[in-house]
Design a protein around this motif. Structure first.
Motif, PDB file in Angstrom:
ATOM      1  N   LEU A   1       0.849  -1.190   0.000  1.00 37.26           N
ATOM      2  CA  LEU A   1       0.000   0.000   0.000  1.00 37.26           C
ATOM      3  C   LEU A   1       0.883   1.239   0.000  1.00 37.26           C
ATOM      4  N   SER A   2       0.490   2.236  -0.759  1.00 36.35           N
ATOM      5  CA  SER A   2       1.257   3.484  -0.774  1.00 36.35           C
ATOM      6  C   SER A   2       1.087   4.205   0.559  1.00 36.35           C
ATOM      7  N   ALA A   3       1.944   5.206   0.794  1.00 40.74           N
ATOM      8  CA  ALA A   3       1.874   5.967   2.045  1.00 40.74           C
ATOM      9  C   ALA A   3       0.516   6.638   2.196  1.00 40.74           C
ATOM     10  N   GLU A   4       0.027   7.230   1.113  1.00 41.32           N
ATOM     11  CA  GLU A   4      -1.273   7.907   1.172  1.00 41.32           C
ATOM     12  C   GLU A   4      -2.388   6.931   1.517  1.00 41.32           C
ATOM     13  N   THR A   5      -2.328   5.717   0.913  1.00 40.86           N
ATOM     14  CA  THR A   5      -3.370   4.716   1.179  1.00 40.86           C
ATOM     15  C   THR A   5      -3.288   4.223   2.615  1.00 40.86           C
ATOM     16  N   CYS A   6      -2.066   4.046   3.122  1.00 38.65           N
ATOM     17  CA  CYS A   6      -1.905   3.612   4.520  1.00 38.65           C
ATOM     18  C   CYS A   6      -2.533   4.631   5.472  1.00 38.65           C
TER      19      CYS A   6
END
Length: 522
Positions: A412-417
């Protein structure tokens, strides 16, 4: 003048009754000779019943014409198929008819099939199928000659003087007026597609088997079968359409994968879904589509659910496609097809997620249909799962946890996390896993940045400013962005820690999770 009397009544397939001279017919027919040759009966009431005479009444009339004209009859490509079959049935061979051997004469005529024109070949084959004549030497010889001429036509296609089916070099004397228009309408020597629309599905099956033996271009064969299915089905009955689809699928199945596109197979599938085709044939169609699934599109997959089912799309069918693709994947050397299918499945999951009737178990099966290494990012899957949970408010916590287990938080990308950690629809354990995954990634990034920028120490407080050389402004901006994300994560983590503390008072939580919080949020 031959003396004629009518002392035998012949019922031909229940179509028509003939009164014939037993002696005349038996003199040419081994079958009748064996039946009546030793009979001394003078009764005029003899009756013979045929149940499966080739060509029915028409075939028997031709036999009578031969017998009552002292074994004389003019042979042509139109009547030879019927005369040959009828002669075999009546055993009209040299054992009984001497030099006037109808079976031998028809066989000899067929041996000269190279002299027949293209249109005569087609007419002979059409006669065979119209009269429901079983596969015989006539059909085999006609098909063999037809395929041979098509091979010549393909070889000569590049030469304008010999590319025509009317060319004397190819001996394709096509009498039809449509030939010229077909030549201009079909490129690369495909003018014969329309000419063979007269064939029944069974004859098409035989034709394809013959043409494959000649190593004909399988891409062209595939295009012909697709063309045949579309055009032949346009005015066919439901039963005829089913037969057409079944034969076409069966023949496509033996071709190389590259011979037919995924789009064409889906067009056949949409027709087949409403025809209740044979299950064995349908399985072949699904396997072919599955093997080419990486060529498909979202629109291809949005097939309606079977009759009687309340959910919108046929999820089970798509799962079977994926299974077939994975079975075929062992022969693939490139990872790209798998990644394309993963992207397609993410789009499909997002499309079916809002369906209120789609059960969690089915959606979970979609999420877990592909192995983890098929996706480099799980962001799209997360968004599809989020959409599903948002619509299906009746889901239990256990069902949500199972869905979340399909996610690989490290992908998961940082934004999604960050989005997941603040998403109240997701179970709290998922939020914690997202935070842990993101913090590990951020720490790795900081360590990498530290080692590559000659920084000797990293302050304990992330918000402390760092002194970078002028030439590392881009790296400075990147690390500052990471620091802000870590600060935001710490803020979210404190909120979760507060919520967990409150939950402790009403419900015992997992000790291992709580013990990890001080490290996580420190």
């Amino acid at each position: 003048m031959m003396e004629v009397c009518c002392n035998l009544e012949v019922d031909v397939n229940g179509e028509k009754i003939f009164m014939v001279d037993k002696k005349i017919v038996a003199s040419y027919s081994g079958r009748l000779s064996k039946l009546f040759g030793k009979s001394k009966s003078t009764s005029r009431n003899l009756k013979l019943i045929f149940q499966d005479f080739p060509g029915g009444a028409e075939g028997f009339e031709l036999i009578l014409k031969f017998c009552y004209n002292n074994g004389n009859i003019k042979l042509n490509p139109s009547n030879v198929p019927l005369l040959y079959s009828a002669a075999q049935f009546m055993e009209m061979n040299s054992s009984f008819s001497g030099t006037q051997n109808l079976q031998e004469r028809t066989e000899k005529y067929i041996e000269d099939i190279s002299e027949w024109s293209w249109s005569e070949l087609l007419n002979a084959l059409k006669r065979c199928q119209d009269l429901s004549l079983s596969p015989s030497i006539v059909i085999e010889k006609c098909l063999d000659s037809l395929v041979g001429r098509l091979n010549l036509a393909v070889e000569a296609n590049s030469c304008p003087s010999t590319s025509s089916p009317d060319s004397s070099a190819l001996r394709l004397s096509c009498d039809t007026k449509s030939t010229e228009s077909l030549k201009t309408g079909f490129s690369n020597g495909l003018w014969w597609f329309e000419e063979l629309l007269i064939f029944t599905p069974d004859l098409v099956k035989m034709f394809v088997q013959f043409i494959l033996e000649r190593n004909f271009d399988e891409v062209v064969i595939g295009r012909f079968l697709i063309y045949y299915q579309k055009l032949k089905s346009s005015n066919a009955t439901r039963d005829e359409k089913r037969k057409i689809v079944e034969v076409v699928v069966e023949m496509l199945y033996v071709l190389e994968h590259s011979s037919v596109s995924c789009k064409s197979l889906f067009s056949i599938l949409r027709v087949a879904l409403g025809l209740n085709i044979d299950k064995y044939i349908r399985n072949k169609l699904e396997k072919m589509i599955g093997a080419r699934l990486d060529q498909g599109s979202l629109d291809n997959l949005l097939l309606p659910s079977p009759s009687g089912m309340n959910y919108l799309y046929d999820v089970n069918l798509v799962l079977r496609f994926v299974k077939a693709f994975l079975l075929e994947k062992t022969n693939r050397t490139s990872p790209m097809p798998l990644k394309r299918v993963a992207r397609l499945m993410d789009l499909y999951m997002a499309e079916v997620a809002p369906d209120p009737c789609l059960k969690p178990s089915k959606f979970l099966a979609l999420a877990k249909a592909l192995p983890d290494f098929a996706r480099s990012s799980h962001d799209d899957m997360y968004r599809a799962i989020d959409m599903y949970i948002e619509v299906h408010t009746e889901m239990s916590e256990e069902e949500k946890v199972k869905l979340c287990c399909a996610l690989n938080y490290e992908k998961l990308s940082a934004e999604t996390c960050i989005n997941l950690s603040e998403n109240i629809r997701f179970p709290s354990t998922s939020s914690i896993q997202a935070l842990i995954s993101e913090q590990l990634k951020l720490k790795t990034l900081l360590q990498t940045a530290n080692s590559s920028s000659s920084i000797t120490s990293l302050p304990c407080k992330l918000e402390e400013k760092l002194d970078f050389p002028e030439e590392n402004e881009k790296l400075k901006a990147h690390i500052q962005g990471i620091q802000w994300r870590v600060m935001e994560l710490e803020h979210v983590c404190k909120k979760i820690q507060t919520q967990m503390t409150k939950m402790m008072k009403s419900k015992v939580t997992n000790d291992s999770q709580l013990k990890s919080l001080p490290w996580l949020c420190s």
